[in-house]
Design a protein around this motif. Structure first.
Motif, PDB file in Angstrom:
ATOM      1  N   ARG A  76       2.283   7.060  -9.988  1.00 55.66           N
ATOM      2  CA  ARG A  76       3.687   7.467  -9.965  1.00 55.66           C
ATOM      3  C   ARG A  76       4.335   7.130  -8.622  1.00 55.66           C
ATOM      4  NH1 ARG A  76       2.088  12.244 -12.941  1.00 55.66           N
ATOM      5  NH2 ARG A  76       1.920  13.400 -10.983  1.00 55.66           N
ATOM      6  N   HIS A  77       3.616   7.424  -7.526  1.00 55.97           N
ATOM      7  CA  HIS A  77       4.158   7.129  -6.206  1.00 55.97           C
ATOM      8  C   HIS A  77       4.248   5.616  -5.978  1.00 55.97           C
ATOM      9  CE1 HIS A  77       3.122  11.315  -4.330  1.00 55.97           C
ATOM     10  NE2 HIS A  77       3.882  11.382  -5.394  1.00 55.97           N
ATOM     11  N   GLY A  78       3.231   4.879  -6.435  1.00 53.60           N
ATOM     12  CA  GLY A  78       3.243   3.431  -6.284  1.00 53.60           C
ATOM     13  C   GLY A  78       4.432   2.785  -6.971  1.00 53.60           C
ATOM     14  N   ILE A 117      -8.761   1.031  -1.443  1.00 55.38           N
ATOM     15  CA  ILE A 117      -8.499   1.019  -0.003  1.00 55.38           C
ATOM     16  C   ILE A 117      -8.495  -0.425   0.511  1.00 55.38           C
ATOM     17  CG2 ILE A 117      -9.261   1.827   2.268  1.00 55.38           C
ATOM     18  CD1 ILE A 117     -10.772   4.075   0.786  1.00 55.38           C
ATOM     19  N   TYR A 118      -7.446  -0.795   1.217  1.00 56.85           N
ATOM     20  CA  TYR A 118      -7.356  -2.108   1.846  1.00 56.85           C
ATOM     21  C   TYR A 118      -7.825  -1.974   3.283  1.00 56.85           C
ATOM     22  CZ  TYR A 118      -5.294  -6.549   3.441  1.00 56.85           C
ATOM     23  OH  TYR A 118      -5.098  -7.816   3.955  1.00 56.85           O
ATOM     24  N   ALA A 168       0.848  -1.189   0.000  1.00 57.16           N
ATOM     25  CA  ALA A 168       0.000   0.000   0.000  1.00 57.16           C
ATOM     26  C   ALA A 168       0.879   1.233   0.000  1.00 57.16           C
ATOM     27  CB  ALA A 168      -0.916   0.000   1.224  1.00 57.16           C
ATOM     28  N   ILE A 169       0.370   2.322  -0.568  1.00 52.20           N
ATOM     29  CA  ILE A 169       1.177   3.527  -0.729  1.00 52.20           C
ATOM     30  C   ILE A 169       1.032   4.473   0.460  1.00 52.20           C
ATOM     31  CG2 ILE A 169       1.747   5.434  -2.282  1.00 52.20           C
ATOM     32  CD1 ILE A 169       0.110   3.833  -4.446  1.00 52.20           C
ATOM     33  N   TYR A 170      -0.224   4.811   0.808  1.00 54.30           N
ATOM     34  CA  TYR A 170      -0.464   5.804   1.858  1.00 54.30           C
ATOM     35  C   TYR A 170      -1.269   5.196   3.004  1.00 54.30           C
ATOM     36  CZ  TYR A 170      -0.025   8.519  -2.500  1.00 54.30           C
ATOM     37  OH  TYR A 170       0.362   9.005  -3.720  1.00 54.30           O
ATOM     38  N   GLN A 171      -1.096   5.772   4.184  1.00 55.58           N
ATOM     39  CA  GLN A 171      -1.956   5.424   5.314  1.00 55.58           C
ATOM     40  C   GLN A 171      -3.289   6.174   5.151  1.00 55.58           C
ATOM     41  OE1 GLN A 171      -0.217   5.382   9.297  1.00 55.58           O
ATOM     42  NE2 GLN A 171       1.833   5.467   8.405  1.00 55.58           N
ATOM     43  N   ILE A 207      -4.088   1.718  -2.897  1.00 54.03           N
ATOM     44  CA  ILE A 207      -3.664   3.111  -2.746  1.00 54.03           C
ATOM     45  C   ILE A 207      -3.495   3.437  -1.268  1.00 54.03           C
ATOM     46  CG2 ILE A 207      -4.266   5.523  -3.188  1.00 54.03           C
ATOM     47  CD1 ILE A 207      -6.007   4.459  -5.546  1.00 54.03           C
ATOM     48  N   CYS A 208      -4.492   3.089  -0.482  1.00 53.77           N
ATOM     49  CA  CYS A 208      -4.467   3.388   0.964  1.00 53.77           C
ATOM     50  C   CYS A 208      -4.694   2.127   1.788  1.00 53.77           C
ATOM     51  CB  CYS A 208      -5.545   4.411   1.310  1.00 53.77           C
ATOM     52  SG  CYS A 208      -5.145   6.102   0.840  1.00 53.77           S
TER      53      CYS A 208
END
Length: 244
Positions: free
Chosen positions: A112-114, A211-212, A83-86, A238-239
């Protein structure tokens, strides 16, 4: 002629529809556009980081632990999720706009961030295709898009890995998951997904979602994919929930 027209229209679109910070929705300065976040939010948005569950990707406080509390006592069908973000602070509002506010443009920043943080991991695992978690077709028609597919397409365009969004389908409109406990989540998703294509050539796929939460959805889709002949299913969201 076409390139000339495009060179005229592109700056006008930039004025009419300026790029905005994914987190706070403020118009971005020129130097901020590539990042996707304004200077203030860049320091506030919480990335998952390297200290995370080796199975589901949830950030954990104990750097000596391999798994989070949920994965210690849960068998997963997917091999590993990243996952990328909290899912906290302004990212909650960002995901709401991405899902319900037609901010599909956010997907490029997410992708891009992933790939920046997990591109080597994707390459190491030999991912052959990117599969979005499907949305029930009538629900997708009402909303106008499936946010997981939008994210998958952005990942595909940047990475060059093909998106395969016709392999699995959602057969029923399930109840909203966030209010359900683990047992009810599994019942809710019972026979919710099925294979749409029988002749699947891919063996290693990346299953992506927005979202996970508990991993129930990713597990159920992974089961269907493995039934279709895929040998290894990895995940990317993503999150994900806050640190345990």
């Amino acid at each position: 002629m076409y390139l000339h027209i495009k060179s005229i229209i592109a700056p006008l679109l930039g004025v009419l529809y300026p790029k905005r910070c994914v987190a706070c929705d403020k118009v971005l300065l020129k130097i901020e556009k590539e990042i996707g976040f304004c200077a203030t939010c860049s320091s506030k948005v919480k990335l998952v980081g390297p200290v995370a569950c080796m199975k589901c990707g949830t950030p954990i406080s104990d750097d000596r632990a391999e798994f989070c509390r949920n994965c210690v006592c849960t068998t997963r069908t997917f091999i590993q999720n990243k996952a990328i973000y909290q899912y906290t602070g302004d990212m909650k509002a960002a995901m709401y706009r991405f899902k319900y506010g037609n901010r599909r443009c956010y997907a490029k920043t997410f992708a891009r961030h992933g790939l920046y943080y997990y591109g080597d991991w994707i390459k190491k695992n030999g991912i052959e295709a990117i599969v979005p978690v499907p949305m029930y077709k009538y629900k997708e028609k009402r909303r106008g898009y499936n946010q997981a597919a939008v994210f998958a397409r952005a990942l595909s365009e940047i990475s060059g890995i093909p998106m395969a969004d016709k392999i699995v389908q959602r057969d029923k409109d399930t109840e909203a998951m966030k209010q359900l406990n683990a047992i009810k989540r599994k019942k809710n998703l019972l026979k919710a997904f099925s294979l749409q294509e029988n002749d699947v050539q891919f063996k290693k796929v990346l299953l992506v979602d927005d979202i996970y939460t508990t991993g129930t959805t990713m597990d159920e889709v992974a089961k269907v994919l493995k039934q279709g002949g895929m040998e290894q299913v990895y995940g990317m969201s993503i999150c994900i929930g806050e640190m345990q």
